[in-house]
Design a protein around this motif. Structure first.
Motif, PDB file in Angstrom:
ATOM      1  N   PRO A 198       8.504  12.915 -12.752  1.00 49.81           N
ATOM      2  CA  PRO A 198       9.131  13.468 -11.544  1.00 49.81           C
ATOM      3  C   PRO A 198       9.571  14.920 -11.684  1.00 49.81           C
ATOM      4  O   PRO A 198       9.703  15.624 -10.672  1.00 49.81           O
ATOM      5  N   TYR A 199       9.806  15.381 -12.913  1.00 46.14           N
ATOM      6  CA  TYR A 199      10.219  16.770 -13.109  1.00 46.14           C
ATOM      7  C   TYR A 199       9.044  17.738 -13.018  1.00 46.14           C
ATOM      8  O   TYR A 199       9.245  18.951 -12.965  1.00 46.14           O
ATOM      9  N   ASP A 200       7.826  17.210 -12.996  1.00 47.55           N
ATOM     10  CA  ASP A 200       6.663  18.036 -12.691  1.00 47.55           C
ATOM     11  C   ASP A 200       6.524  18.140 -11.178  1.00 47.55           C
ATOM     12  O   ASP A 200       7.083  17.336 -10.433  1.00 47.55           O
ATOM     13  N   MET A 201       5.760  19.104 -10.722  1.00 48.30           N
ATOM     14  CA  MET A 201       5.560  19.255  -9.289  1.00 48.30           C
ATOM     15  C   MET A 201       4.730  18.101  -8.752  1.00 48.30           C
ATOM     16  O   MET A 201       3.792  17.630  -9.402  1.00 48.30           O
ATOM     17  N   GLY A 202       5.075  17.629  -7.553  1.00 45.58           N
ATOM     18  CA  GLY A 202       4.315  16.558  -6.927  1.00 45.58           C
ATOM     19  C   GLY A 202       2.885  16.977  -6.637  1.00 45.58           C
ATOM     20  O   GLY A 202       2.582  18.163  -6.468  1.00 45.58           O
ATOM     21  N   ARG A 203       1.994  16.007  -6.542  1.00 43.12           N
ATOM     22  CA  ARG A 203       0.565  16.286  -6.426  1.00 43.12           C
ATOM     23  C   ARG A 203       0.084  16.433  -4.987  1.00 43.12           C
ATOM     24  O   ARG A 203      -1.036  16.885  -4.750  1.00 43.12           O
ATOM     25  N   LEU A 204       0.894  16.049  -4.016  1.00 42.13           N
ATOM     26  CA  LEU A 204       0.424  16.026  -2.633  1.00 42.13           C
ATOM     27  C   LEU A 204       0.697  17.347  -1.922  1.00 42.13           C
ATOM     28  O   LEU A 204       1.787  17.917  -2.055  1.00 42.13           O
ATOM     29  N   PRO A 205      -0.269  17.849  -1.140  1.00 40.97           N
ATOM     30  CA  PRO A 205       0.006  19.013  -0.287  1.00 40.97           C
ATOM     31  C   PRO A 205       0.972  18.610   0.821  1.00 40.97           C
ATOM     32  O   PRO A 205       0.993  17.451   1.252  1.00 40.97           O
ATOM     33  N   VAL A 206       1.779  19.560   1.278  1.00 40.54           N
ATOM     34  CA  VAL A 206       2.861  19.245   2.219  1.00 40.54           C
ATOM     35  C   VAL A 206       2.741  20.096   3.474  1.00 40.54           C
ATOM     36  O   VAL A 206       2.489  21.307   3.403  1.00 40.54           O
ATOM     37  N   ASN A 207       2.933  19.462   4.624  1.00 40.49           N
ATOM     38  CA  ASN A 207       3.034  20.151   5.906  1.00 40.49           C
ATOM     39  C   ASN A 207       4.493  20.210   6.341  1.00 40.49           C
ATOM     40  O   ASN A 207       5.316  19.391   5.913  1.00 40.49           O
ATOM     41  N   ASP A 208       4.806  21.154   7.236  1.00 40.72           N
ATOM     42  CA  ASP A 208       6.168  21.338   7.732  1.00 40.72           C
ATOM     43  C   ASP A 208       6.169  21.312   9.256  1.00 40.72           C
ATOM     44  O   ASP A 208       5.215  21.752   9.901  1.00 40.72           O
ATOM     45  N   LEU A 209       7.261  20.821   9.810  1.00 39.01           N
ATOM     46  CA  LEU A 209       7.408  20.755  11.262  1.00 39.01           C
ATOM     47  C   LEU A 209       8.879  20.921  11.609  1.00 39.01           C
ATOM     48  O   LEU A 209       9.744  20.317  10.970  1.00 39.01           O
ATOM     49  N   THR A 210       9.161  21.758  12.605  1.00 40.58           N
ATOM     50  CA  THR A 210      10.523  21.906  13.109  1.00 40.58           C
ATOM     51  C   THR A 210      10.607  21.262  14.487  1.00 40.58           C
ATOM     52  O   THR A 210       9.825  21.583  15.383  1.00 40.58           O
TER      53      THR A 210
ATOM     54  N   ALA B 287      15.152  15.506 -10.358  1.00 42.16           N
ATOM     55  CA  ALA B 287      16.244  14.535 -10.420  1.00 42.16           C
ATOM     56  C   ALA B 287      16.309  13.717  -9.135  1.00 42.16           C
ATOM     57  O   ALA B 287      16.428  12.485  -9.161  1.00 42.16           O
ATOM     58  N   MET B 288      16.224  14.409  -7.997  1.00 39.84           N
ATOM     59  CA  MET B 288      16.241  13.713  -6.718  1.00 39.84           C
ATOM     60  C   MET B 288      15.033  12.794  -6.585  1.00 39.84           C
ATOM     61  O   MET B 288      15.151  11.638  -6.156  1.00 39.84           O
ATOM     62  N   SER B 289      13.866  13.291  -6.973  1.00 38.03           N
ATOM     63  CA  SER B 289      12.643  12.500  -6.844  1.00 38.03           C
ATOM     64  C   SER B 289      12.656  11.295  -7.776  1.00 38.03           C
ATOM     65  O   SER B 289      12.185  10.211  -7.408  1.00 38.03           O
ATOM     66  N   SER B 290      13.178  11.459  -8.987  1.00 29.65           N
ATOM     67  CA  SER B 290      13.267  10.323  -9.913  1.00 29.65           C
ATOM     68  C   SER B 290      14.002   9.162  -9.262  1.00 29.65           C
ATOM     69  O   SER B 290      13.583   7.998  -9.357  1.00 29.65           O
ATOM     70  N   PHE B 291      15.097   9.492  -8.592  1.00 28.88           N
ATOM     71  CA  PHE B 291      15.925   8.445  -8.005  1.00 28.88           C
ATOM     72  C   PHE B 291      15.232   7.762  -6.834  1.00 28.88           C
ATOM     73  O   PHE B 291      15.200   6.523  -6.750  1.00 28.88           O
ATOM     74  N   VAL B 292      14.655   8.543  -5.925  1.00 30.76           N
ATOM     75  CA  VAL B 292      14.037   7.913  -4.756  1.00 30.76           C
ATOM     76  C   VAL B 292      12.685   7.286  -5.086  1.00 30.76           C
ATOM     77  O   VAL B 292      12.259   6.349  -4.410  1.00 30.76           O
ATOM     78  N   ILE B 293      12.005   7.778  -6.118  1.00 32.49           N
ATOM     79  CA  ILE B 293      10.784   7.096  -6.563  1.00 32.49           C
ATOM     80  C   ILE B 293      11.132   5.702  -7.080  1.00 32.49           C
ATOM     81  O   ILE B 293      10.434   4.725  -6.818  1.00 32.49           O
ATOM     82  N   SER B 294      12.254   5.598  -7.793  1.00 32.18           N
ATOM     83  CA  SER B 294      12.644   4.297  -8.346  1.00 32.18           C
ATOM     84  C   SER B 294      13.168   3.354  -7.272  1.00 32.18           C
ATOM     85  O   SER B 294      12.899   2.151  -7.310  1.00 32.18           O
ATOM     86  N   THR B 295      13.899   3.881  -6.286  1.00 37.79           N
ATOM     87  CA  THR B 295      14.539   3.007  -5.304  1.00 37.79           C
ATOM     88  C   THR B 295      13.714   2.775  -4.050  1.00 37.79           C
ATOM     89  O   THR B 295      13.858   1.732  -3.401  1.00 37.79           O
ATOM     90  N   LEU B 296      12.854   3.723  -3.684  1.00 37.93           N
ATOM     91  CA  LEU B 296      12.081   3.588  -2.453  1.00 37.93           C
ATOM     92  C   LEU B 296      10.611   3.291  -2.700  1.00 37.93           C
ATOM     93  O   LEU B 296      10.006   2.514  -1.969  1.00 37.93           O
TER      94      LEU B 296
ATOM     95  N   SER C 212       0.803  -1.212   0.000  1.00 42.49           N
ATOM     96  CA  SER C 212       0.000   0.000   0.000  1.00 42.49           C
ATOM     97  C   SER C 212       0.840   1.267   0.000  1.00 42.49           C
ATOM     98  O   SER C 212       0.302   2.355   0.155  1.00 42.49           O
ATOM     99  N   ILE C 213       2.141   1.145  -0.158  1.00 41.09           N
ATOM    100  CA  ILE C 213       3.001   2.312  -0.154  1.00 41.09           C
ATOM    101  C   ILE C 213       2.630   3.237  -1.309  1.00 41.09           C
ATOM    102  O   ILE C 213       2.297   2.790  -2.409  1.00 41.09           O
ATOM    103  N   TYR C 214       2.663   4.538  -1.044  1.00 44.68           N
ATOM    104  CA  TYR C 214       2.307   5.521  -2.067  1.00 44.68           C
ATOM    105  C   TYR C 214       3.341   5.496  -3.197  1.00 44.68           C
ATOM    106  O   TYR C 214       4.551   5.433  -2.946  1.00 44.68           O
ATOM    107  N   VAL C 215       2.864   5.569  -4.429  1.00 48.40           N
ATOM    108  CA  VAL C 215       3.738   5.631  -5.601  1.00 48.40           C
ATOM    109  C   VAL C 215       3.308   6.808  -6.464  1.00 48.40           C
ATOM    110  O   VAL C 215       2.128   6.943  -6.803  1.00 48.40           O
ATOM    111  N   ASP C 216       4.251   7.669  -6.799  1.00 50.49           N
ATOM    112  CA  ASP C 216       3.991   8.783  -7.711  1.00 50.49           C
ATOM    113  C   ASP C 216       4.183   8.276  -9.139  1.00 50.49           C
ATOM    114  O   ASP C 216       5.288   7.904  -9.531  1.00 50.49           O
ATOM    115  N   TRP C 217       3.114   8.296  -9.937  1.00 51.45           N
ATOM    116  CA  TRP C 217       3.164   7.771 -11.300  1.00 51.45           C
ATOM    117  C   TRP C 217       3.315   8.868 -12.346  1.00 51.45           C
ATOM    118  O   TRP C 217       3.268   8.587 -13.550  1.00 51.45           O
TER     119      TRP C 217
END
Length: 276
Positions: free
Chosen positions: A28-40, A228-237, A20-25
């Motif tokens: 990768p050079y387009d902006m991701g579709r998910l809204p993002v939260n931040d936490l410090t 570029a970073m997302s392409s790599f981690v989408i493929s490996t993770l 059930s892990i999320y996969v971005d199809w």
């Protein structure tokens, strides 16, 4: 000033058997579709062992984890990279920017010592699944890595230009590629520089030291480097096998390249042996 920046990526809780892990199809050079939260997360407030910034999808699901360490062995804080890190998170990752040297210079350590002589083995030993080296610089990266994981090594043209070169030939991404083993990729892009990955408010300070690039193209570069970073981690993770073609196939890379090396035809010993 020279930066050592790398992303050490690993799945902490999620295994390869999790279906059930999320996969971005998307691309990768387009902006991701998910809204993002931040936490410090800080030592004083949350009793965390390290000061950390977190960027995560604002949508329930199961996401791989990416750890990010900033430049100069962690002296360049992750807050300076949040624009790009948030973009990576939007592709379906929980991104932790871990600041090993927060607050900087309080331990009396010479800031240039970790650049001139680094023991990289502890870093390499902690990497379990894949890693991305963004313009790495080290005078200690000369021994072959015994059990490497999939790795992307990356550099820019302007980082080795000018009087104050922020990446030196023989200590840069090419050297990291040399000591690594299959599977590995190496890219060098034209027209951009060492500071361009930083948030715009920190970019100006950095360009007083490193060779300056075109400020009007910062947003374009951020979109590319996150891809570029997302392409790599989408493929490996996320285990989307075709995502690696956005790095291995030069026709899919949306910027001008000066160097492109791939070494992907190998078998890994782990379950990740079918990554590519």
């Amino acid at each position: 000033m020279k930066f050592l920046t790398f992303i050490a990526s690993l799945v902490c809780v999620l295994g390869y058997e999790v279906l059930s892990i999320y996969v971005d199809w998307g691309n990768p050079y387009d902006m991701g579709r998910l809204p993002v939260n931040d936490l410090t997360i800080t030592e004083t407030i949350d009793k965390s062992p390290l000061h950390t910034t977190a960027h995560y999808p604002n949508q329930s699901g199961e996401y791989p984890v990416v750890f990010f360490i900033g430049g100069m062995n962690g002296y360049v804080l992750s807050e300076m990279y949040t624009d790009v890190l948030r973009m990576v998170a939007a592709h379906g990752f929980i991104v932790f920017g871990v600041d090993y040297k927060y607050p900087a210079l309080t331990d009396g350590e010479n800031i240039f010592k970790p650049i001139l002589k680094q023991d990289l083995k502890p870093y390499f030993n902690e990497i379990d699944f894949s890693t991305v080296f963004i313009e790495p610089v080290s005078f200690d990266a000369f021994e072959n890595v015994p059990n490497p994981v999939p790795a992307l090594m990356y550099g820019t043209e302007l980082s080795e230009k000018g009087l104050t070169k922020c990446c030196l030939p023989g200590t840069d991404f090419r050297q990291f590629y040399k000591i690594w083993k299959c599977p590995r990729l190496a890219l060098e892009v034209a027209d951009f520089g060492h500071c361009d990955i930083l948030n715009r408010e920190f970019w100006g300070v950095c360009t007083h030291i490193c060779t300056k690039s075109n400020e009007t193209r910062i947003d374009e570069y951020h979109k590319f480097i996150q891809g570029a970073m997302s392409s790599f981690v989408i493929s490996t993770l996320q285990m989307r096998q075709d995502a690696i073609t956005y790095l291995s196939d030069t026709t899919k890379i949306p910027v001008k390249l000066l160097e492109h090396q791939t070494d992907l035809n190998c078998t890994l010993e782990k379950k990740s042996d079918q990554l590519f």
